[in-house]
Design an enzyme around this catalytic site. Sequence first.
Site, PDB file in Angstrom:
ATOM      1  N   LYS A  74      -0.520  35.292  26.032  1.00 55.51           N
ATOM      2  CA  LYS A  74       0.689  35.134  26.850  1.00 55.51           C
ATOM      3  C   LYS A  74       1.660  35.818  25.963  1.00 55.51           C
ATOM      4  CE  LYS A  74       3.589  32.559  29.926  1.00 55.51           C
ATOM      5  NZ  LYS A  74       4.112  31.060  30.329  1.00 55.51           N
ATOM      6  N   ARG A  81       7.004  22.816  29.664  1.00 58.79           N
ATOM      7  CA  ARG A  81       6.054  22.437  30.641  1.00 58.79           C
ATOM      8  C   ARG A  81       4.673  22.745  30.015  1.00 58.79           C
ATOM      9  NH1 ARG A  81       6.059  27.180  34.673  1.00 58.79           N
ATOM     10  NH2 ARG A  81       4.957  28.081  32.664  1.00 58.79           N
ATOM     11  N   CYS A  90       7.442  41.122  37.757  1.00 63.57           N
ATOM     12  CA  CYS A  90       6.425  40.668  36.886  1.00 63.57           C
ATOM     13  C   CYS A  90       5.047  40.630  37.626  1.00 63.57           C
ATOM     14  CB  CYS A  90       6.788  39.217  36.505  1.00 63.57           C
ATOM     15  SG  CYS A  90       6.018  38.377  35.315  1.00 63.57           S
ATOM     16  N   SER A 101       7.536  36.797  30.308  1.00 61.94           N
ATOM     17  CA  SER A 101       6.723  35.728  30.409  1.00 61.94           C
ATOM     18  C   SER A 101       5.414  35.809  31.260  1.00 61.94           C
ATOM     19  CB  SER A 101       7.520  34.544  30.984  1.00 61.94           C
ATOM     20  OG  SER A 101       6.824  33.376  31.175  1.00 61.94           O
ATOM     21  N   HIS A 137      11.685  39.479  33.066  1.00 67.74           N
ATOM     22  CA  HIS A 137      12.442  38.467  33.841  1.00 67.74           C
ATOM     23  C   HIS A 137      13.983  38.693  33.563  1.00 67.74           C
ATOM     24  CE1 HIS A 137       9.188  36.482  36.136  1.00 67.74           C
ATOM     25  NE2 HIS A 137       8.391  36.731  34.968  1.00 67.74           N
ATOM     26  N   GLU A 196      16.540  38.239  35.396  1.00 73.73           N
ATOM     27  CA  GLU A 196      17.186  37.168  36.304  1.00 73.73           C
ATOM     28  C   GLU A 196      17.024  35.736  35.357  1.00 73.73           C
ATOM     29  OE1 GLU A 196      12.808  36.358  37.201  1.00 73.73           O
ATOM     30  OE2 GLU A 196      13.878  38.054  36.656  1.00 73.73           O
TER      31      GLU A 196
END
EC number: 2.3.1.31
Length: 301
Positions: free
Chosen positions: A163, A249, A142, A192, A235, A237
């Site tokens: 985003k 969040r 990323c 992300s 991502h 992972e």
Amino acid sequence: MPINIPNGLPAASVLAGEQIFVMTEERATHQDIRPLTLLFLNLMPKKIATEIQYMRKLSNTPLQVNIDLLRVDKHISKNTPQPHLDTFYKDFEEIEGRNYDGMIITGAPLDQIDFSDVTYWDKLEKIITWSKEHVTSTLFSCWGVAAGLKIFYDLPLINRKEKLSGVFLHHTAQSLNPLIRGFDDTFLAPHSRFIDFPSDVIRKHTDLEILADSEITGMFLAATPDRRQVFVTGHPEYDATTLSDEYRRDLAAGKDPKLPENYFPHDDPTQIPSCVWRSHASLLFGNWLNYYVYQITPYKW
């Protein structure tokens, strides 16, 4: 085969509870085979969660792997207990004279900040430049990809208008590159980020082989011809709920985030999302460890 991580690291008990083979340092010293030694530069704020996510993937191979955790500076973290950092993380000066079979450089929440304004940019540039001579293969993730492309190819940061958040379909290149060996023609992976990695820009300004991309996400996976650097813009992972946690969040912070695409069942954030990228994520990290690290790294540096 197991992953060997420092005694007492919180990830050890979590992974053991998931029946993942974790080897203690004491037991590992009695193994006759040579383990791989990886350097893990963790730039994420919630370091323990990031450690666990990556170590899940690194443990699912027939190779024994030792991990050294690296921090880029000694600033006081708001999201990770300082005793954890002081106990488990090394400073660059401690490992500068060593060689590593592999290295992972994680992402960081710095998408909308110019490289020159990143407080630790000079130190990070030094570490990444050092890796070319001291690491067999380095995997960038990323924001780490953007940093690597800037340092190696002088590519500027390209930001998206909104985003990119969600789970997206990618197309695998028609290539014999072993990094994508066993990949389906299409596969899903989460993203992300605000940073954009247009495939045409990457092809025009670098010598990277793009191994997977999509019209929506741009480049997802690429590697240098010598296999010394690997770039993963998403991502793989991530856990099933990581995008959900990030969404909530940002909601709590009053940022009015868009719902992650192709993620919540029926686009209903009250429902629990599924992890539909786990198998290809494991394959990616397994291929990297085997073909880009184990098969290339010298037995003795």
